[in-house]
Design a protein around this motif. Structure first.
Motif, mmCIF file in Angstrom:
data_model
loop_
_atom_site.group_PDB
_atom_site.id
_atom_site.type_symbol
_atom_site.label_atom_id
_atom_site.label_comp_id
_atom_site.label_asym_id
_atom_site.label_seq_id
_atom_site.Cartn_x
_atom_site.Cartn_y
_atom_site.Cartn_z
ATOM 1 N N ALA A 2 -24.796 112.051 67.242
ATOM 2 C CA ALA A 2 -23.561 112.380 66.527
ATOM 3 C C ALA A 2 -23.847 113.212 65.284
ATOM 4 N N ILE A 3 -24.889 112.847 64.534
ATOM 5 C CA ILE A 3 -25.193 113.578 63.306
ATOM 6 C C ILE A 3 -25.756 114.956 63.626
ATOM 7 N N VAL A 4 -26.682 115.038 64.598
ATOM 8 C CA VAL A 4 -27.219 116.345 64.981
ATOM 9 C C VAL A 4 -26.091 117.253 65.470
ATOM 10 N N ALA A 5 -25.230 116.715 66.336
ATOM 11 C CA ALA A 5 -24.133 117.516 66.861
ATOM 12 C C ALA A 5 -23.138 117.895 65.768
ATOM 13 N N SER A 6 -22.874 116.954 64.847
ATOM 14 C CA SER A 6 -21.898 117.243 63.790
ATOM 15 C C SER A 6 -22.401 118.346 62.863
ATOM 16 N N ILE A 7 -23.691 118.316 62.551
ATOM 17 C CA ILE A 7 -24.251 119.375 61.697
ATOM 18 C C ILE A 7 -24.223 120.711 62.434
ATOM 19 N N ALA A 9 -32.643 127.494 69.366
ATOM 20 C CA ALA A 9 -32.309 126.067 69.406
ATOM 21 C C ALA A 9 -31.051 125.785 70.202
ATOM 22 N N GLU A 10 -30.388 126.824 70.728
ATOM 23 C CA GLU A 10 -29.136 126.618 71.462
ATOM 24 C C GLU A 10 -29.281 125.641 72.627
ATOM 25 N N PRO A 11 -30.336 125.774 73.475
ATOM 26 C CA PRO A 11 -30.474 124.796 74.577
ATOM 27 C C PRO A 11 -30.573 123.355 74.083
ATOM 28 N N PHE A 12 -31.273 123.136 72.976
ATOM 29 C CA PHE A 12 -31.392 121.793 72.418
ATOM 30 C C PHE A 12 -30.037 121.291 71.932
ATOM 31 N N LEU A 13 -29.280 122.147 71.253
ATOM 32 C CA LEU A 13 -27.980 121.739 70.733
ATOM 33 C C LEU A 13 -26.994 121.466 71.867
ATOM 34 N N VAL A 14 -27.044 122.292 72.915
ATOM 35 C CA VAL A 14 -26.177 122.059 74.071
ATOM 36 C C VAL A 14 -26.511 120.726 74.728
ATOM 37 N N PHE A 15 -27.825 120.446 74.868
ATOM 38 C CA PHE A 15 -28.245 119.169 75.457
ATOM 39 C C PHE A 15 -27.800 118.001 74.586
ATOM 40 N N LEU A 41 -24.363 113.369 73.722
ATOM 41 C CA LEU A 41 -23.395 112.653 72.898
ATOM 42 C C LEU A 41 -22.154 112.304 73.703
ATOM 43 N N LYS A 42 -21.684 113.220 74.530
ATOM 44 C CA LYS A 42 -20.523 112.935 75.360
ATOM 45 C C LYS A 42 -20.795 111.775 76.316
ATOM 46 N N VAL A 43 -22.004 111.747 76.887
ATOM 47 C CA VAL A 43 -22.358 110.654 77.794
ATOM 48 C C VAL A 43 -22.390 109.327 77.049
ATOM 49 N N ILE A 44 -23.019 109.319 75.868
ATOM 50 C CA ILE A 44 -23.099 108.093 75.073
ATOM 51 C C ILE A 44 -21.711 107.634 74.650
ATOM 52 N N GLN A 45 -20.852 108.579 74.273
ATOM 53 C CA GLN A 45 -19.496 108.208 73.880
ATOM 54 C C GLN A 45 -18.722 107.615 75.045
ATOM 55 N N ARG A 46 -18.949 108.138 76.257
ATOM 56 C CA ARG A 46 -18.276 107.558 77.416
ATOM 57 C C ARG A 46 -18.746 106.115 77.647
ATOM 58 N N VAL A 47 -20.056 105.885 77.540
ATOM 59 C CA VAL A 47 -20.571 104.515 77.686
ATOM 60 C C VAL A 47 -19.973 103.612 76.614
ATOM 61 N N LEU A 48 -19.915 104.111 75.383
ATOM 62 C CA LEU A 48 -19.347 103.322 74.294
ATOM 63 C C LEU A 48 -17.863 103.077 74.501
ATOM 64 N N TRP A 49 -17.184 104.047 75.114
ATOM 65 C CA TRP A 49 -15.765 103.825 75.378
ATOM 66 C C TRP A 49 -15.589 102.689 76.376
#
Length: 473
Positions: free
Chosen positions: A81-86, A202-208, A213-221
């Motif tokens: 979440a923090i990496v993606a938010s930045i 770093a685009e491939p890393f950020l996309v990954f 994050l989307k996968v983790i958020q789905r599990v958390l949902w």
């Protein structure tokens, strides 16, 4: 600025009874009521913290298992979440201004909250009214500014910590693995900034990272959807363990804390909302699902996926900004745990031990509360923040032991206020900067699925009226 594209509006053909039964808010409230009833039955059957029974053990295992599941997802959630938010800041115009405004409003609301806490402590005098028989004790953790600064230095990439000690029952040594959330936050922030500086490479890393994050958020949902079960166990176990008898000696203190929380949530926040030209009713109807979950889970980070979801989908904050501001708030925005509570608690300890505080010490309470919120790191409890405040003021740390008995009861209200503020600030900043989707903010909540749940997800649960906007389009 409009929020991300949303699904076409679909008719809600559920019957009124089914709408009620499938409502997340109704399920949480029902679980609260049933948990209290189960706890009272357990106490009538002789169950207590010192005398566990089958019923109390069952409730405790249900509640603790749910909290364990939530905590298991904390580290990957916080890191991604923090990496993606930045990284998302690269897509936002005036990113530096938005970040500065967010932090400024965090400080403004924290300042108001701590002033309310100080005033209530002086007016109600909870320490002078403390009941007989209270025993001091050593806090199980101590916060100091030095320890806080040292805690920011990562011991390893994952912020992993291992502790070994003798068991409480047979004395055999056992090891447990934990995570220092502050260190995880530091590592994630550094990685996120480095990825931004690396540019296209770093685009491939950020996309990954964003995909993960989307996968983790789905599990958390999914975890959030079973929150009513966890609520039943947590509340039932709390009633058995702590009961109302624990409040007898600390009744005035508990009352002062909850009065302060209520003033911030139902007076200060509405005034800020109204001053900025927004509907108070729409704010509460939009944020309430996250507030409910926060009250039960006692974890801002555990509630983070739902807080971000309602901030974007109910309150109309652009996803590119919300994905930065909400995770930041979940780790540093603590009006309940880091402002109201330590202010009242510090005054309580001073009054209990007969120590007269001067103006400079009251000023220190304000400074610690506004600047030291990150010491709570979004986890359950505020003991670290309290010991940080007491050690800064030079008050006896033994006083923390006075308050531990009812800390879980207070922590539910504290976390609810924390989360409400974590959704409020991005909404206010977005409004002031002209990027809030006010049509979505003012849309009625009609119980439609979220856009990402309805698109290509056949098992997506139908959501309740409190959690969903009707203006999805």
């Amino acid at each position: 600025m409009s929020t991300a594209s949303r699904a076409q509006k679909a008719p809600d053909t559920r019957s009124p009874a089914r709408k009620l039964l499938t409502s997340f808010g109704f399920q949480i409230i029902a679980a609260l009521v049933l948990g209290v009833v189960a706890g009272l039955i357990g106490r009538q059957l002789g169950a207590s913290a010192e005398n566990p029974t089958i019923l109390s053990d069952t409730l405790d295992r249900i509640g603790s298992s749910y909290v364990t599941i939530l905590r298991a997802a904390v580290v990957p959630l916080i890191f991604t979440a923090i990496v993606a938010s930045i990284s998302n800041l690269r897509r936002v115009q005036n990113a530096a201004r938005l970040a500065g405004q967010t932090i400024l409003w965090f400080c403004i609301t924290a300042f108001i909250a701590v002033i309310i806490g100080i005033v209530l402590g002086l007016v109600i005098q909870p320490g002078a009214r403390a009941g007989e028989g209270l025993e001091t004790g050593d806090p199980y953790t101590v916060g100091t500014w030095w320890n806080f600064l040292l805690g920011l230095i990562p011991q390893n990439f994952l912020g992993l910590t291992v502790s070994t000690g003798p068991g409480a029952v047979d004395g055999t040594f056992t090891s447990s693995v934990g995570f220092n959330i502050l260190q995880v936050i530091v590592v994630a922030a550094v990685v996120g900034i480095a990825a931004l500086k690396a540019g296209k490479k770093a685009e491939p890393f950020l996309v990954f990272t964003e995909s993960l994050l989307k996968v983790i958020q789905r599990v958390l949902w999914w975890i959030i959807r079973i929150a009513p079960i966890g609520t039943f166990g947590l509340i039932g176990s709390a009633v058995i363990k702590y009961g109302w008898d624990k409040l007898v000696g600390l009744g005035w203190f508990a009352a002062a804390v909850y009065i302060g929380l209520a003033l911030v949530l139902f007076v200060v926040y509405p005034v800020i909302i109204r001053t900025n030209g927004l509907s108070i009713k729409q704010y509460f109807s939009g944020v309430w699902p996250a507030v409910q979950l926060a009250f039960v889970s006692r974890s801002s980070i555990g509630t983070l996926p739902l807080t971000e979801r309602v901030t974007e989908r109910n309150l109309g904050v652009p996803s590119s900004y919300a994905s930065f501001a909400v995770p930041l708030g979940a780790t540093t925005k603590m009006d309940g745990c880091a402002a109201i509570y330590p202010a009242i608690a510090a005054i309580f300890v001073a009054q209990f031990f007969g120590i007269q505080l001067d103006f400079f010490q009251y000023l220190l309470i304000v400074v610690v509360s506004v600047l030291g919120s990150a010491a709570t790191a979004g986890t359950t409890g505020a003991v670290v923040m309290l010991t940080l405040t007491l050690s800064t003021l030079g008050l006896p740390l033994e006083g923390v032991g006075l308050l531990l008995a009812i800390d879980p009861i207070l922590d539910m209200g504290r976390t609810a206020v924390n989360v409400a503020g974590q959704a409020l600030v991005p909404t206010i900043v977005a409004k002031r900067e002209g990027i809030l989707d006010e049509d979505l903010y003012n849309a009625p909540r009609e119980g439609l699925p979220f856009a990402d749940d309805s698109a290509g997800d056949s098992d997506a649960p139908e959501q309740d009226a409190e959690a969903q906007p009707a203006g999805a389009r």
